[in-house]
Design an enzyme around this catalytic site. Sequence first.
Site, PDB file in Angstrom:
ATOM      1  N   ILE A 509       0.814  -1.215   0.000  1.00 18.25           N
ATOM      2  CA  ILE A 509       0.000   0.000   0.000  1.00 18.25           C
ATOM      3  C   ILE A 509       0.845   1.262   0.000  1.00 18.25           C
ATOM      4  CG2 ILE A 509      -2.041  -1.008   1.078  1.00 18.25           C
ATOM      5  CD1 ILE A 509      -1.045  -0.069   3.752  1.00 18.25           C
ATOM      6  N   GLY A 510       2.155   1.132  -0.043  1.00 16.94           N
ATOM      7  CA  GLY A 510       2.987   2.328  -0.071  1.00 16.94           C
ATOM      8  C   GLY A 510       4.454   2.000  -0.173  1.00 16.94           C
ATOM      9  N   LYS A 511       5.247   2.994  -0.624  1.00 16.80           N
ATOM     10  CA  LYS A 511       6.692   2.859  -0.704  1.00 16.80           C
ATOM     11  C   LYS A 511       7.326   4.152  -0.226  1.00 16.80           C
ATOM     12  CE  LYS A 511       6.801  -0.366  -4.632  1.00 16.80           C
ATOM     13  NZ  LYS A 511       7.362  -0.623  -5.975  1.00 16.80           N
ATOM     14  N   GLY A 512       8.494   4.036   0.374  1.00 16.25           N
ATOM     15  CA  GLY A 512       9.197   5.216   0.860  1.00 16.25           C
ATOM     16  C   GLY A 512      10.667   4.961   1.016  1.00 16.25           C
ATOM     17  N   GLY A 513      11.353   5.930   1.629  1.00 16.04           N
ATOM     18  CA  GLY A 513      12.797   5.797   1.785  1.00 16.04           C
ATOM     19  C   GLY A 513      13.194   4.637   2.668  1.00 16.04           C
ATOM     20  N   PHE A 514      12.394   4.333   3.670  1.00 19.22           N
ATOM     21  CA  PHE A 514      12.715   3.227   4.573  1.00 19.22           C
ATOM     22  C   PHE A 514      12.466   1.881   3.918  1.00 19.22           C
ATOM     23  CE2 PHE A 514      11.677   0.240   8.013  1.00 19.22           C
ATOM     24  CZ  PHE A 514      12.768   0.426   8.860  1.00 19.22           C
ATOM     25  N   GLY A 515      11.449   1.794   3.080  1.00 17.28           N
ATOM     26  CA  GLY A 515      11.101   0.537   2.427  1.00 17.28           C
ATOM     27  C   GLY A 515       9.633   0.527   2.038  1.00 17.28           C
ATOM     28  N   LYS A 531       5.565  -1.820   8.055  1.00 14.30           N
ATOM     29  CA  LYS A 531       6.566  -0.994   7.373  1.00 14.30           C
ATOM     30  C   LYS A 531       7.895  -1.746   7.385  1.00 14.30           C
ATOM     31  CE  LYS A 531       8.432   3.723   7.853  1.00 14.30           C
ATOM     32  NZ  LYS A 531       8.371   4.915   8.745  1.00 14.30           N
ATOM     33  N   ASP A 627      11.084  16.076  11.528  1.00 10.23           N
ATOM     34  CA  ASP A 627      10.594  15.819  10.173  1.00 10.23           C
ATOM     35  C   ASP A 627       9.086  16.058  10.120  1.00 10.23           C
ATOM     36  OD1 ASP A 627      10.902  15.238   7.512  1.00 10.23           O
ATOM     37  OD2 ASP A 627      10.753  13.066   7.764  1.00 10.23           O
TER      38      ASP A 627
END
Length: 846
Positions: A509-515, A531, A627
């Site tokens: 359901i999502g992607k980001g810098g962490f994974g 996550k 952040d």
Amino acid sequence: MEIPKLHIIQHSRCIALLFLLQFSSLHFPSLGYNVPDKYFISCGSDNSVNESGKVYAAESKLDASFSGSNTERNQSSVPSPLYQTARIFRRESWYKFNIDLKGTYLLRLHFFPFSSPSNLSSARFNVSVPGFWLLQNFNGTNDTNSNSASVKEFFMEISPPTFRVTFRPLESSFAFVNAIELFVLPLHLISDKVSFFKPIGGTTPYSGGLYSRVLETKHRLNVGGQHTKDLLLRNWIPDDIHLMYTGNAKNRSPYNGEIGYHVDDDSDGPNAARYTAPTQVYGTAKETNLSVNATDFGLFNITWALPVDNKTDHFLRLHFCDYLSSQGGLTYFELSIYDALVMQVNSDGNVSNELPAPYYYDFVVNSDDNGHIKVSLTPNRTALNPSAFLNGLEIMKVIEPSNSVPPDLEEADSNHRLPLLLGSVLGGLVLAIVVVLLGFLWRFKMRKEKPVENSDWLPIPVNAGGSSHSRLTDITSHGSPLPNINLGLKIPLIDLQLATKNFHESQLIGKGGFGNVYKGVLKNGMTVAVKRSQPGSGQGLPEFQTEIMVLSKIRHRHLVSLIGYCDERFEMILVYEYMEKGTLRDHLYNTKFPTLSWKVRLQICIDSARGLHYLHKGAAGGIIHRDVKSTNILLDENHVAKVADFGLSRSGPLDTQPYVSTGVKGTFGYLDPEYFRSQQLTEKSDVYSFGVVLLEVLCARAVIDPSLPRDQINLAEWGLLCKNKGTLQEIIDPSIKDQIDQNSLRKFSETIEKCLQEDGSDRPTMGDVLWDLEYAVQLQRGANAIQREPYEDSSSNVSASFQLPNVRRLPSLSTLSEADDTIVRHDESDSAVDYVFSQLKIDDAR
């Protein structure tokens, strides 16, 4: 009905108040079986409650003391009077029952998180009985219907003299229960000996029997019928939602005659007694629909697929009653599980030929990794009456004993302390003597043997891997493992693999810098966001450690809470509660969501400010988020906002210094320019970032947009320029322009301007920001509740109404290692990532 006495025992104060009624007329075939009147308890109630023909006794009439716990009363409508009250547990507590007869008991726990000051839906707790975890990380909600109670039903073998059900709140949370039922069942309702289904087909005896386990009800279906309740108060629901290939089956005409129960209550199967299943179940059925092409039987399987836990034993009971055939043995057919043949149904000579005779078959099935148990019935083409039918179906999860269940805290009885103390001293002396003797013998033996100069035994390399390898407990370069990691929140990797279908793309359901972020469902039914870092990479370890340390120690209703984490096999996984409405930015621009009204936006800003204010001032020593941005502000189903993603957080400056020196981290567009230049971090850096969020809420546009003219690319710079020129009205989101009161807008824009001051010392504290936002809300409402001039500067004043409760001091986060290099995030792909996080809804920090 005589009122039983109830006792809830706390580990801080144990009072032995036990139920006084005695069982009677049970387990005697001559007297028959009737459902006992005890124990049915309306928890936290002052009055007895009549529900489904049973009287649930009020706790207030039991002469019991509830030290360390309290009662909550409902403040809104509920589906049943039974859910008007609840008993709250702030620490480990248990109910203790007198048990007179050994047998199989039914334990039924009722949970309904009604509206209350404690916010029952924020509870997180475990429930156990001796040797078994019944519920873990449970929140008391019904995942399929939020307007219905969550009723958990367990079957277990219990022996005299006593039995305890223990409620164990998770850290910084609490437990609750609305009602409890515990009563002995008829003999042989569930047999200890049962057949185990083999994946290749057929059966074999189930090792160990069922009485050494606990069964938890997962499904109870009235196949072909409607919702009904039986004599044991068990709910039977229609089967249609679990039926595959609906065209292959049809409902049989209901049977209006008398079902022939040809055995008494205490007889063993396969013939059914009246407590096995009600006549409403045996008098309805689904059967094969052969109307289309009766010659091709291969197309007419009736198949049910029922969701269950993966790779777990489940008890399966199938109910049959042939009320159409004129004599026994004519209708027989094949039963298959997972498409493997198990047996011929209705050909068993032990089944009564006096139709209609109800009977059943039991199996234990180990579920596969697809999350369903599949049951199929196939007509036999050689039968005189080629058909197949099923009347009822039950599935129960088999709960295995667990060594991790803590022993129940014993009653503080001074009469028992002396023998215990003497026993401990004597035992310690004996142990010391044995250790000394063994040490002497070992040294004597070593002297006689030659020393070994070479050895084939070598240390196991770290990457050889075991599932238990942990990044967080590795010895660091400083010679010690990372301190203060909350190991109680660890979730096994296998559980997260099952929850996310082994991190399948369909759950992404999502992607980001962490994974990547996956939607998952834990064993207890809780929907979560998982996550996961890129497997095997070393990136993100400091952020992973910080997130666990921060979120495992603080609780606030406007800060996201951690459900758990996993660090096995070099994985770094964080688990949060699933978030219904996603991130704030998802609702502002480039979105398919409905436009948020100005009042809703104002409240979201206030919620976020409250979370950040607590982060700065409520946690001893203070924590700086570092952040703050619209993708790290999350919305629940009611648009209540929570601040998320604490991977970059740092402990605030000490009293002896005004700032924290650190490498720059954050997100372009939100980053404090003073912090960027000086690398000196203060709480005012979060205030600057939050000011950008406020402007983003007002204008509903990206904080950095390279497609715009040069002076408009940076929203913070452009917004201040428009404010100074008096043209701010021109860049406000058109969808809310007509909703904003001009006085409210003036106060809101002044708050933004103060937050975005170049010099951090000129910015307000987060408490001041919160005050101003509350004032903007009052102005929007046209109220005069706050006696304050519209243009009065609030940067040095904090409303007395925003007082924080006492909070336990956190361990310093300065022990975390941090790279000195500059890390600044781009905010390109975060909109989908933070779709998923929420908090345990704890009313202001405890």
